[in-house]
Design a protein around this motif. Structure first.
Motif, PDB file in Angstrom:
ATOM      1  N   GLY B  59      75.715 -27.196  16.454  1.00 33.25           N
ATOM      2  CA  GLY B  59      76.693 -26.232  16.959  1.00 33.25           C
ATOM      3  C   GLY B  59      76.672 -24.873  16.286  1.00 33.25           C
ATOM      4  N   LEU B  60      75.828 -24.735  15.254  1.00 31.40           N
ATOM      5  CA  LEU B  60      75.828 -23.489  14.457  1.00 31.40           C
ATOM      6  C   LEU B  60      75.720 -22.215  15.299  1.00 31.40           C
ATOM      7  CD1 LEU B  60      73.668 -23.837  11.241  1.00 31.40           C
ATOM      8  CD2 LEU B  60      76.000 -22.938  11.434  1.00 31.40           C
ATOM      9  N   ASP B  61      74.844 -22.256  16.285  1.00 31.26           N
ATOM     10  CA  ASP B  61      74.635 -21.050  17.088  1.00 31.26           C
ATOM     11  C   ASP B  61      75.860 -20.705  17.927  1.00 31.26           C
ATOM     12  OD1 ASP B  61      72.122 -20.496  16.108  1.00 31.26           O
ATOM     13  OD2 ASP B  61      71.156 -21.895  17.508  1.00 31.26           O
ATOM     14  N   ALA B  62      76.674 -21.744  18.220  1.00 29.60           N
ATOM     15  CA  ALA B  62      77.853 -21.515  19.053  1.00 29.60           C
ATOM     16  C   ALA B  62      79.082 -21.152  18.216  1.00 29.60           C
ATOM     17  CB  ALA B  62      78.154 -22.762  19.883  1.00 29.60           C
ATOM     18  N   PHE B  63      78.963 -21.268  16.869  1.00 30.05           N
ATOM     19  CA  PHE B  63      80.111 -20.966  16.003  1.00 30.05           C
ATOM     20  C   PHE B  63      80.415 -19.466  16.068  1.00 30.05           C
ATOM     21  CE2 PHE B  63      81.586 -19.646  11.699  1.00 30.05           C
ATOM     22  CZ  PHE B  63      82.830 -20.253  11.735  1.00 30.05           C
ATOM     23  N   GLU B  64      81.629 -19.142  16.510  1.00 28.78           N
ATOM     24  CA  GLU B  64      81.968 -17.728  16.724  1.00 28.78           C
ATOM     25  C   GLU B  64      82.732 -17.104  15.576  1.00 28.78           C
ATOM     26  OE1 GLU B  64      84.097 -17.878  20.385  1.00 28.78           O
ATOM     27  OE2 GLU B  64      82.272 -18.020  21.595  1.00 28.78           O
ATOM     28  N   GLY B  65      83.176 -17.926  14.647  1.00 37.24           N
ATOM     29  CA  GLY B  65      83.881 -17.372  13.498  1.00 37.24           C
ATOM     30  C   GLY B  65      85.325 -17.009  13.775  1.00 37.24           C
ATOM     31  N   ARG B  66      85.891 -17.558  14.849  1.00 38.16           N
ATOM     32  CA  ARG B  66      87.313 -17.299  15.091  1.00 38.16           C
ATOM     33  C   ARG B  66      88.167 -18.038  14.070  1.00 38.16           C
ATOM     34  NH1 ARG B  66      87.068 -17.207  21.427  1.00 38.16           N
ATOM     35  NH2 ARG B  66      86.426 -19.326  21.040  1.00 38.16           N
ATOM     36  N   ALA B  67      87.717 -19.229  13.675  1.00 38.68           N
ATOM     37  CA  ALA B  67      88.351 -19.948  12.565  1.00 38.68           C
ATOM     38  C   ALA B  67      87.396 -19.858  11.377  1.00 38.68           C
ATOM     39  CB  ALA B  67      88.567 -21.412  12.942  1.00 38.68           C
ATOM     40  N   ALA B  68      87.899 -20.173  10.183  1.00 37.81           N
ATOM     41  CA  ALA B  68      87.020 -20.224   9.018  1.00 37.81           C
ATOM     42  C   ALA B  68      85.995 -21.342   9.232  1.00 37.81           C
ATOM     43  CB  ALA B  68      87.835 -20.495   7.759  1.00 37.81           C
ATOM     44  N   LEU B  69      84.827 -21.181   8.624  1.00 41.90           N
ATOM     45  CA  LEU B  69      83.778 -22.191   8.758  1.00 41.90           C
ATOM     46  C   LEU B  69      84.307 -23.563   8.341  1.00 41.90           C
ATOM     47  CD1 LEU B  69      80.722 -22.745   9.352  1.00 41.90           C
ATOM     48  CD2 LEU B  69      80.315 -22.371   6.908  1.00 41.90           C
ATOM     49  N   ARG B  70      85.050 -23.584   7.238  1.00 42.63           N
ATOM     50  CA  ARG B  70      85.564 -24.864   6.754  1.00 42.63           C
ATOM     51  C   ARG B  70      86.481 -25.530   7.778  1.00 42.63           C
ATOM     52  NH1 ARG B  70      89.509 -25.307   1.687  1.00 42.63           N
ATOM     53  NH2 ARG B  70      90.946 -24.594   3.286  1.00 42.63           N
ATOM     54  N   THR B  71      87.365 -24.737   8.383  1.00 45.36           N
ATOM     55  CA  THR B  71      88.279 -25.294   9.393  1.00 45.36           C
ATOM     56  C   THR B  71      87.491 -25.854  10.567  1.00 45.36           C
ATOM     57  OG1 THR B  71      89.816 -23.553   8.768  1.00 45.36           O
ATOM     58  CG2 THR B  71      90.351 -24.783  10.747  1.00 45.36           C
ATOM     59  N   TRP B  72      86.469 -25.114  10.962  1.00 46.19           N
ATOM     60  CA  TRP B  72      85.626 -25.540  12.087  1.00 46.19           C
ATOM     61  C   TRP B  72      84.952 -26.876  11.768  1.00 46.19           C
ATOM     62  CZ3 TRP B  72      79.993 -25.187  12.612  1.00 46.19           C
ATOM     63  CH2 TRP B  72      79.533 -25.389  13.926  1.00 46.19           C
ATOM     64  N   VAL B  73      84.375 -26.974  10.569  1.00 48.46           N
ATOM     65  CA  VAL B  73      83.689 -28.213  10.173  1.00 48.46           C
ATOM     66  C   VAL B  73      84.696 -29.379  10.110  1.00 48.46           C
ATOM     67  CG1 VAL B  73      82.435 -29.376   8.302  1.00 48.46           C
ATOM     68  CG2 VAL B  73      81.824 -27.035   8.931  1.00 48.46           C
ATOM     69  N   TYR B  74      85.871 -29.126   9.541  1.00 54.69           N
ATOM     70  CA  TYR B  74      86.871 -30.194   9.438  1.00 54.69           C
ATOM     71  C   TYR B  74      87.408 -30.598  10.802  1.00 54.69           C
ATOM     72  CZ  TYR B  74      86.916 -30.854   4.458  1.00 54.69           C
ATOM     73  OH  TYR B  74      86.558 -31.212   3.186  1.00 54.69           O
ATOM     74  N   ARG B  75      87.473 -29.658  11.717  1.00 57.39           N
ATOM     75  CA  ARG B  75      87.938 -30.005  13.060  1.00 57.39           C
ATOM     76  C   ARG B  75      86.958 -30.986  13.710  1.00 57.39           C
ATOM     77  NH1 ARG B  75      88.499 -24.810  15.929  1.00 57.39           N
ATOM     78  NH2 ARG B  75      90.252 -24.409  14.559  1.00 57.39           N
ATOM     79  N   ILE B  76      85.669 -30.692  13.527  1.00 61.05           N
ATOM     80  CA  ILE B  76      84.648 -31.609  14.057  1.00 61.05           C
ATOM     81  C   ILE B  76      84.795 -32.979  13.399  1.00 61.05           C
ATOM     82  CG2 ILE B  76      82.154 -32.061  14.185  1.00 61.05           C
ATOM     83  CD1 ILE B  76      81.748 -28.989  14.261  1.00 61.05           C
ATOM     84  N   LEU B  77      84.966 -32.973  12.084  1.00 63.66           N
ATOM     85  CA  LEU B  77      85.101 -34.230  11.335  1.00 63.66           C
ATOM     86  C   LEU B  77      86.298 -35.050  11.833  1.00 63.66           C
ATOM     87  CD1 LEU B  77      84.264 -35.911   8.660  1.00 63.66           C
ATOM     88  CD2 LEU B  77      86.253 -34.828   7.706  1.00 63.66           C
ATOM     89  N   VAL B  78      87.430 -34.398  11.975  1.00 57.14           N
ATOM     90  CA  VAL B  78      88.644 -35.111  12.385  1.00 57.14           C
ATOM     91  C   VAL B  78      88.466 -35.693  13.791  1.00 57.14           C
ATOM     92  CG1 VAL B  78      91.092 -34.820  12.996  1.00 57.14           C
ATOM     93  CG2 VAL B  78      90.228 -33.900  10.840  1.00 57.14           C
ATOM     94  N   ASN B  79      87.839 -34.926  14.690  1.00 54.87           N
ATOM     95  CA  ASN B  79      87.604 -35.435  16.044  1.00 54.87           C
ATOM     96  C   ASN B  79      86.712 -36.673  16.036  1.00 54.87           C
ATOM     97  OD1 ASN B  79      89.204 -33.659  17.457  1.00 54.87           O
ATOM     98  ND2 ASN B  79      87.592 -32.127  17.640  1.00 54.87           N
ATOM     99  N   ILE B  80      85.613 -36.581  15.280  1.00 57.15           N
ATOM    100  CA  ILE B  80      84.689 -37.714  15.220  1.00 57.15           C
ATOM    101  C   ILE B  80      85.376 -38.922  14.558  1.00 57.15           C
ATOM    102  CG2 ILE B  80      82.546 -38.554  14.141  1.00 57.15           C
ATOM    103  CD1 ILE B  80      81.360 -35.767  14.592  1.00 57.15           C
TER     104      ILE B  80
END
Lengths: 82, 212
Positions: B59-80
């Motif tokens: 998903g790196l290429d689609a990461f737009e930086g609207r949230a912090a990178l850490r929040t984005w990674v944790y959101r993925i983690l929590v969903n999985i």
């Protein structure tokens, strides 16, 4: 006596510690909380200990991924980025 | 995107293996601890974290930086982790609290009873905590603290891990878990109070108190 100037007991105060630290108390309760803590050594100690607990949790030992898992991920990264 | 996140994301997109390895090493520890709150075994938690990193790579290429990178990674983690928890029949409701989240967090026996002139006051103050100089004891205390964290009810454990171990803000936690600010505080309060009680056994200057 109105609710604003009524005093908090120690037993009530300890349950408000996190709301206080999270800045979620209304002004009146916050003032009563601070007044109580300023006068009560036991509650001041309790408040400090809850803060220390939070700080200590930031440095607990935790396991990381196995080296195999990390190298599998690095392979995936390499493959995808190529 | 913050400048730190911007540099890191640019390095990752350019295929910088050292940056990726560093990120995985630094972040996987708290991620594992968090994942373990949602699933039933250590092995399952490890798979959740691996799957998260694979999703991050893709998903790196689609990461737009609207949230912090850490929040984005944790959101993925929590969903999985949530999806996997459901498969393992460990679905956790976040919209309401449970019986384990009610009642006093400090033993009522430590306070004066209602008939007392100072009802609700400490019978005796909690002992002050000492500074631990002994490195071996310090390590033991931190190990104990981890054990206590692992034994907390799942929702309390997950909130406490995100807040105090990972260092997320309350807003981040509410968004990640879809929990209300008020319930987040209840869970955090109970979890911290539980950990404090165990620490008190080790750190009380007069260790006679609060052994329950």
């Amino acid at each position: 006596m109105s609710e604003e100037v009524g005093q908090l007991s120690c037993q009530e105060l300890v349950e408000l510690v996190t709301d206080y630290l999270e800045d979620a108390l209304d002004d009146g309760t916050r003032a009563r909380f601070e007044l109580h803590v300023g006068l009560c050594h036991g509650c001041a100690a309790y408040l400090g200990q809850m803060e220390e607990t939070a700080t200590r949790l930031g440095s607990i030992p935790v396991d990381s991924l196995s080296t195999e898992a990390t190298s599998t991920l690095l392979d995936a990264f390499r493959g995808f980025r190529r | 995107m913050s400048s730190d996140d911007g540099e890191l994301v640019a390095a990752l997109r350019a295929g910088d293996e050292a940056a990726f390895t560093r990120l995985v090493t630094d972040w996987s520890r708290p991620m594992l601890l968090l994942a373990r709150g949602f699933v039933s075994t250590e092995a399952s938690a490890e798979e959740v974290v691996q799957d998260t990193w694979l999703a991050v790579i893709r998903g790196l290429d689609a990461f737009e930086g609207r949230a912090a990178l850490r929040t984005w990674v944790y959101r993925i983690l929590v969903n999985i982790a949530k999806t996997r928890g459901v498969k393992e029949h460990r679905s956790l409701p976040w919209s309401s609290l449970g019986a384990e989240d009610e009642g006093p967090t400090v033993d009522p026996g430590l306070f004066r009873g209602p008939e007392d002139q100072y009802a609700g006051g400490w019978k005796s103050f909690p002992s002050d905590w000492r500074t631990v100089e002994d490195r071996v004891l310090e390590i033991e205390i931190q190990d104990q603290l981890r054990t206590v964290l692992e034994r907390l009810p799942e929702r309390q454990r997950i909130v406490l891990t995100l807040r105090d171990v990972v260092g997320c803000s309350s807003d981040e936690v509410c968004e990640l878990l879809d929990v209300s600010a008020a319930n987040q505080r209840v869970l955090l309060h109970r979890a911290r109070a539980g950990c404090r009680q165990v620490l008190a056994r080790y750190l009380a200057a007069e260790p006679s108190e609060e052994v329950s």
